[in-house]
Design a protein around this motif. Structure first.
Motif, PDB file in Angstrom:
ATOM      1  N   TYR A 239     -21.940  34.610 -26.853  1.00  0.00           N
ATOM      2  CA  TYR A 239     -22.689  35.624 -26.094  1.00  0.00           C
ATOM      3  C   TYR A 239     -23.901  35.060 -25.351  1.00  0.00           C
ATOM      4  CZ  TYR A 239     -25.500  36.169 -30.475  1.00  0.00           C
ATOM      5  OH  TYR A 239     -26.279  35.956 -31.576  1.00  0.00           O
ATOM      6  N   SER A 240     -24.224  33.791 -25.595  1.00  0.00           N
ATOM      7  CA  SER A 240     -25.404  33.212 -24.924  1.00  0.00           C
ATOM      8  C   SER A 240     -25.058  32.276 -23.770  1.00  0.00           C
ATOM      9  CB  SER A 240     -26.235  32.384 -25.911  1.00  0.00           C
ATOM     10  OG  SER A 240     -26.491  33.086 -27.079  1.00  0.00           O
TER      11      SER A 240
ATOM     12  N   LYS B 297     -22.211  41.415  -9.853  1.00  0.00           N
ATOM     13  CA  LYS B 297     -22.944  42.067 -10.947  1.00  0.00           C
ATOM     14  C   LYS B 297     -24.084  41.147 -11.398  1.00  0.00           C
ATOM     15  CE  LYS B 297     -22.473  43.640 -15.670  1.00  0.00           C
ATOM     16  NZ  LYS B 297     -23.263  42.639 -16.392  1.00  0.00           N
TER      17      LYS B 297
ATOM     18  N   PHE C 284     -28.028  37.815 -15.271  1.00  0.00           N
ATOM     19  CA  PHE C 284     -29.373  37.554 -15.809  1.00  0.00           C
ATOM     20  C   PHE C 284     -30.189  37.018 -14.643  1.00  0.00           C
ATOM     21  CE2 PHE C 284     -26.969  33.606 -16.585  1.00  0.00           C
ATOM     22  CZ  PHE C 284     -27.799  32.656 -16.043  1.00  0.00           C
TER      23      PHE C 284
ATOM     24  N   LYS D 105     -34.536  31.171 -18.236  1.00  0.00           N
ATOM     25  CA  LYS D 105     -33.454  32.169 -18.100  1.00  0.00           C
ATOM     26  C   LYS D 105     -33.902  33.450 -18.796  1.00  0.00           C
ATOM     27  CE  LYS D 105     -28.752  32.723 -19.889  1.00  0.00           C
ATOM     28  NZ  LYS D 105     -27.584  32.026 -20.455  1.00  0.00           N
TER      29      LYS D 105
ATOM     30  N   THR E  82     -24.149  30.242 -20.479  1.00  0.00           N
ATOM     31  CA  THR E  82     -24.301  30.507 -19.045  1.00  0.00           C
ATOM     32  C   THR E  82     -22.940  30.313 -18.374  1.00  0.00           C
ATOM     33  OG1 THR E  82     -26.579  29.699 -19.071  1.00  0.00           O
ATOM     34  CG2 THR E  82     -25.495  29.796 -16.924  1.00  0.00           C
TER      35      THR E  82
ATOM     36  N   TYR F 257     -30.366  42.949 -27.293  1.00  0.00           N
ATOM     37  CA  TYR F 257     -31.501  42.845 -26.363  1.00  0.00           C
ATOM     38  C   TYR F 257     -31.438  43.968 -25.317  1.00  0.00           C
ATOM     39  CZ  TYR F 257     -29.022  41.535 -22.121  1.00  0.00           C
ATOM     40  OH  TYR F 257     -28.236  41.599 -21.000  1.00  0.00           O
TER      41      TYR F 257
ATOM     42  N   PRO G 194     -33.117  31.700 -27.316  1.00  0.00           N
ATOM     43  CA  PRO G 194     -32.414  32.882 -27.828  1.00  0.00           C
ATOM     44  C   PRO G 194     -33.163  34.176 -27.502  1.00  0.00           C
ATOM     45  CG  PRO G 194     -32.554  31.165 -29.515  1.00  0.00           C
ATOM     46  CD  PRO G 194     -33.416  30.709 -28.369  1.00  0.00           C
ATOM     47  N   TRP G 195     -32.356  35.212 -27.203  1.00  0.00           N
ATOM     48  CA  TRP G 195     -32.912  36.538 -26.896  1.00  0.00           C
ATOM     49  C   TRP G 195     -32.763  37.500 -28.070  1.00  0.00           C
ATOM     50  CZ3 TRP G 195     -29.759  37.797 -21.800  1.00  0.00           C
ATOM     51  CH2 TRP G 195     -30.003  36.806 -20.835  1.00  0.00           C
ATOM     52  N   GLY G 196     -32.189  37.030 -29.167  1.00  0.00           N
ATOM     53  CA  GLY G 196     -31.963  37.920 -30.313  1.00  0.00           C
ATOM     54  C   GLY G 196     -30.602  38.590 -30.285  1.00  0.00           C
ATOM     55  N   GLY G 197     -29.704  38.132 -29.454  1.00  0.00           N
ATOM     56  CA  GLY G 197     -28.329  38.652 -29.457  1.00  0.00           C
ATOM     57  C   GLY G 197     -28.122  39.836 -28.533  1.00  0.00           C
ATOM     58  N   PRO G 198     -26.882  40.392 -28.547  1.00  0.00           N
ATOM     59  CA  PRO G 198     -26.503  41.439 -27.592  1.00  0.00           C
ATOM     60  C   PRO G 198     -27.384  42.691 -27.652  1.00  0.00           C
ATOM     61  CG  PRO G 198     -24.551  40.562 -28.674  1.00  0.00           C
ATOM     62  CD  PRO G 198     -25.729  39.938 -29.357  1.00  0.00           C
TER      63      PRO G 198
ATOM     64  N   ASP H  50     -33.470  28.048 -21.962  1.00  0.00           N
ATOM     65  CA  ASP H  50     -32.611  29.200 -22.238  1.00  0.00           C
ATOM     66  C   ASP H  50     -32.732  29.547 -23.720  1.00  0.00           C
ATOM     67  OD1 ASP H  50     -30.660  31.121 -22.340  1.00  0.00           O
ATOM     68  OD2 ASP H  50     -28.968  29.761 -22.014  1.00  0.00           O
TER      69      ASP H  50
HETATM   70  P1  MGP Z   1     -24.899  40.517 -21.693  1.00  0.00           P
HETATM   71  O1  MGP Z   1     -25.857  41.261 -20.834  1.00  0.00           O
HETATM   72  O2  MGP Z   1     -25.126  40.578 -23.167  1.00  0.00           O
HETATM   73  O3  MGP Z   1     -23.413  40.985 -21.426  1.00  0.00           O
HETATM   74  O4  MGP Z   1     -24.886  38.974 -21.296  1.00  0.00           O
HETATM   75  P2  MGP Z   1     -22.563  41.197 -20.077  1.00  0.00           P
HETATM   76  O5  MGP Z   1     -21.476  40.180 -20.129  1.00  0.00           O
HETATM   77  O6  MGP Z   1     -23.432  41.210 -18.862  1.00  0.00           O
HETATM   78  O7  MGP Z   1     -21.902  42.577 -20.371  1.00  0.00           O
HETATM   79  P3  MGP Z   1     -22.388  44.021 -19.925  1.00  0.00           P
HETATM   80  O8  MGP Z   1     -21.645  44.934 -20.829  1.00  0.00           O
HETATM   81  O9  MGP Z   1     -23.868  44.090 -20.116  1.00  0.00           O
HETATM   82  O10 MGP Z   1     -21.962  44.140 -18.494  1.00  0.00           O
HETATM   83  C1  MGP Z   1     -24.998  38.494 -19.960  1.00  0.00           C
HETATM   84  C2  MGP Z   1     -25.343  37.013 -20.010  1.00  0.00           C
HETATM   85  O11 MGP Z   1     -26.680  36.889 -20.525  1.00  0.00           O
HETATM   86  C3  MGP Z   1     -24.483  36.160 -20.933  1.00  0.00           C
HETATM   87  O12 MGP Z   1     -23.322  35.680 -20.290  1.00  0.00           O
HETATM   88  C4  MGP Z   1     -25.441  35.048 -21.297  1.00  0.00           C
HETATM   89  O13 MGP Z   1     -25.490  34.064 -20.277  1.00  0.00           O
HETATM   90  C5  MGP Z   1     -26.787  35.759 -21.363  1.00  0.00           C
HETATM   91  N1  MGP Z   1     -27.104  36.192 -22.734  1.00  0.00           N
HETATM   92  C6  MGP Z   1     -26.681  37.308 -23.345  1.00  0.00           C
HETATM   93  N2  MGP Z   1     -27.196  37.372 -24.603  1.00  0.00           N
HETATM   94  C7  MGP Z   1     -26.944  38.412 -25.563  1.00  0.00           C
HETATM   95  C8  MGP Z   1     -27.972  36.261 -24.776  1.00  0.00           C
HETATM   96  C9  MGP Z   1     -28.790  35.801 -25.862  1.00  0.00           C
HETATM   97  O14 MGP Z   1     -28.901  36.383 -26.942  1.00  0.00           O
HETATM   98  N3  MGP Z   1     -29.441  34.632 -25.654  1.00  0.00           N
HETATM   99  C10 MGP Z   1     -29.347  33.952 -24.465  1.00  0.00           C
HETATM  100  N4  MGP Z   1     -30.033  32.829 -24.336  1.00  0.00           N
HETATM  101  N5  MGP Z   1     -28.585  34.386 -23.426  1.00  0.00           N
HETATM  102  C11 MGP Z   1     -27.915  35.534 -23.592  1.00  0.00           C
END
Ligand code: MGP
Length: 217
Positions: A48-49, A204, A207, A177, A51, A145, A139-143, A137
């Protein structure tokens, strides 16, 4: 031990091996690494992190010919792109297992000889590397965020303020990032000129990258 998955063209890998809650990320694995099926390794946090490769390439092109310090190697996506465009790359990772993953993925892309990997904490390593630019880059604490109204510097690990101050003291140009919901107003108090690049895939916003420019002398 981390669960590490290896991309393979020979098995049905359509179901996310890290659980259904990460399926949306797994479905994009070939956008993250075009060569995923050639044996790319990934762990849960890496998935999930990471790039996405096209964006990593766009970022790396901005550092063409420079000596780049990649502060948070993760699974190696940015380091691999920097290796293709920069003069030199040092890539640092705190987690020993993830560092092995990054090294392995650099081999898959044939660029392992162009990256110096260091196992360590960027906060300690930074001052001893004479790089032109740092890419950060953290950590953001996971999804989860995305559930916050605004993401602040204090939500990065390490704290964004401390990370940036240490970087400004050591490296001329610094790129950070940041998530889509990052509150950019916070950056105005940092006494550094910056520009923000909205990183997109399929139109879309995925980030943003904040580029802090070297101080004017
Ligand atoms: P997203 O926003 O979590 O999901 O991650 P996405 O695929 O946009 O799905 P949607 O449902 O929001 O449309 C988008 C991008 O942000 C990822 O591909 C990573 O590059 C980055 N990213 C996401 N997360 C959760 C993290 C994180 O915890 N840490 C870091 N460093 N990058 C992250």
């Amino acid at each position: 031990m981390k669960q590490v998955v290896t991309g393979s063209v020979f098995e049905d890998q359509s179901a996310c091996p890290f659980g259904p809650e990460l399926q949306k990320y797994w479905d994009k694995r070939h956008e993250y690494f075009n060569r995923f099926d050639d044996g790319i390794q990934i762990d849960k946090e890496g998935l999930y992190s990471v790039t996405p490769e096209k964006i990593a390439q766009d970022i790396a092109l901005r550092f063409r010919g420079a000596f780049v310090l990649d502060g948070f190697a993760g699974t190696g996506s940015n380091a691999i792109a920097f290796a293709q465009h920069a003069k030199r790359v040092v890539s640092v990772e705190l987690d020993a297992e993830r560092l092995q993953i990054a090294k392995h993925n650099a081999v898959v892309y044939g660029v392992s000889k162009r990256i110096d990997f260091i196992h360590g904490d960027i906060m300690n390593v930074m001052s001893s590397i004479d790089a032109d630019a740092a890419f950060l880059d953290p950590p953001w604490g996971g999804p989860s965020y995305a559930q916050q109204d605004s993401f602040l510097l204090e939500h990065f690990n390490p704290h964004g303020n401390e990370l940036l101050q240490a970087s400004f003291n050591a490296i001329p140009a610094v790129a950070l990032k940041v998530p889509r919901n990052f509150r950019t107003e916070e950056l105005l108090g940092l006494d550094r000129r910056f520009s923000i690049s909205k990183e997109e895939m399929d139109n879309k916003h995925v980030f943003s990258t904040v580029h802090f420019h070297p101080p004017q002398i």
